[in-house]
Design a protein around this motif. Structure first.
Motif, mmCIF file in Angstrom:
data_model
loop_
_atom_site.group_PDB
_atom_site.id
_atom_site.type_symbol
_atom_site.label_atom_id
_atom_site.label_comp_id
_atom_site.label_asym_id
_atom_site.label_seq_id
_atom_site.Cartn_x
_atom_site.Cartn_y
_atom_site.Cartn_z
ATOM 1 N N GLY A 184 0.809 -1.208 0.000
ATOM 2 C CA GLY A 184 0.000 0.000 0.000
ATOM 3 C C GLY A 184 0.844 1.261 0.000
ATOM 4 O O GLY A 184 0.500 2.255 -0.649
ATOM 5 N N PHE A 185 1.961 1.255 0.725
ATOM 6 C CA PHE A 185 2.851 2.417 0.755
ATOM 7 C C PHE A 185 3.400 2.709 -0.640
ATOM 8 O O PHE A 185 3.411 3.855 -1.092
ATOM 9 N N GLU A 186 3.870 1.665 -1.333
ATOM 10 C CA GLU A 186 4.444 1.869 -2.660
ATOM 11 C C GLU A 186 3.368 2.256 -3.661
ATOM 12 O O GLU A 186 3.600 3.098 -4.548
ATOM 13 N N LEU A 187 2.193 1.642 -3.545
ATOM 14 C CA LEU A 187 1.085 2.012 -4.417
ATOM 15 C C LEU A 187 0.756 3.494 -4.231
ATOM 16 O O LEU A 187 0.572 4.232 -5.199
ATOM 17 N N CYS A 188 0.700 3.916 -2.978
ATOM 18 C CA CYS A 188 0.399 5.318 -2.669
ATOM 19 C C CYS A 188 1.447 6.244 -3.284
ATOM 20 O O CYS A 188 1.113 7.259 -3.891
ATOM 21 N N ARG A 189 2.713 5.885 -3.130
ATOM 22 C CA ARG A 189 3.791 6.724 -3.655
ATOM 23 C C ARG A 189 3.693 6.859 -5.176
ATOM 24 O O ARG A 189 3.804 7.962 -5.727
ATOM 25 N N ARG A 190 3.474 5.745 -5.863
ATOM 26 C CA ARG A 190 3.402 5.783 -7.325
ATOM 27 C C ARG A 190 2.157 6.524 -7.806
ATOM 28 O O ARG A 190 2.205 7.269 -8.792
ATOM 29 N N LEU A 191 1.054 6.320 -7.117
ATOM 30 C CA LEU A 191 -0.183 6.995 -7.506
ATOM 31 C C LEU A 191 -0.059 8.493 -7.304
ATOM 32 O O LEU A 191 -0.459 9.281 -8.163
ATOM 33 N N ARG A 192 0.515 8.904 -6.169
ATOM 34 C CA ARG A 192 0.633 10.334 -5.895
ATOM 35 C C ARG A 192 1.563 11.038 -6.873
ATOM 36 O O ARG A 192 1.397 12.226 -7.155
ATOM 37 N N ALA A 193 2.525 10.303 -7.428
ATOM 38 C CA ALA A 193 3.437 10.900 -8.405
ATOM 39 C C ALA A 193 2.715 11.289 -9.693
ATOM 40 O O ALA A 193 3.192 12.145 -10.437
#
Length: 227
Positions: A62-71
């Protein structure tokens, strides 16, 4: 009546089924993904009003998904986590999440947080699209910040803090007022978290300047003011 779209990324079938049922009962259109990579693809390919994101996911955390989505997107992200430690919560916010709830949670709390995120976006859309201070420009519609026309990358929390300061230019804001607006009324913790995030902001927006755009009012809080 506006029908809001929610993407739920949750691999626990019981939790996903319960949340989908409750959200649809409240009038939301809900899509469910149970894998992090599929969730990211769905989040980027379609328009959503809110993304609900579990931390522990197969395929992509979820952390990595969040980071990529926010980019690539400024869609509101609400993280759902069983991790109760402060560092884990801060990590989610620093990756770009707008809010979080900790399992187990009351469905009423989750619904209230979703409504808050939607209201915040709606509020931003009816305000002036750009807030400025010196060579700083904050674009509400895209949630982007520029300094001297150069893009500055801010976390969701840093953006909210800067927006609140710019919304209230020439006014002294107490730490308590900042906590209520940026972290929410239910925040439990030390108000020193405001000082920490002010340092983060200053490091990003002041650059090589010897003076800070954010002024400390000793014993009270912070303010920004027109030159």
């Amino acid at each position: 009546m506006v029908e809001y779209k929610v993407l739920l990324v949750e691999d626990d079938e019981d939790i996903a089924g319960f949340l989908q049922l409750e959200l649809e009962h409240e009038g939301y259109t809900v899509a469910v993904q149970k894998d992090g990579r599929a969730g990211l693809q769905d989040a980027l390919e379609q328009e959503w009003d809110v993304v609900l994101l579990d931390v522990m996911l197969p395929g992509l955390s979820g952390f990595e998904l969040c980071r990529r989505l926010r980019a690539e997107s400024q869609v509101p992200i609400l993280m759902i986590t069983a991790r109760v430690s402060i560092p884990d919560r801060i990590a989610g916010l620093d990756y770009g999440a707008d809010d979080y709830v900790v399992k187990p949670f009351a469905i009423e709390e989750l619904l209230a947080r979703i409504r808050r995120l939607i209201r915040r976006v709606s509020y931003s859309e009816v305000k002036d699209s750009v807030l400025t201070l010196g060579d700083i420009e904050l674009f509400l519609s895209t949630r982007e910040v520029y300094k001297a026309k150069q893009l500055i990358t801010l976390t969701g929390r840093e953006f909210e803090l800067l927006q609140f300061l710019l919304d209230n230019k020439n006014q002294v804001l107490s730490r308590e007022a900042i906590i209520r607006r940026v972290w929410g009324y239910d925040y439990v913790g030390d108000t020193n978290i405001v000082d920490v995030y002010i340092r983060y902001l200053r490091a990003k927006i002041d650059g090589d300047s010897s003076t800070s755009l954010i002024h400390t009012v000793r014993g009270v809080g912070y303010m920004v003011k027109d030159a």
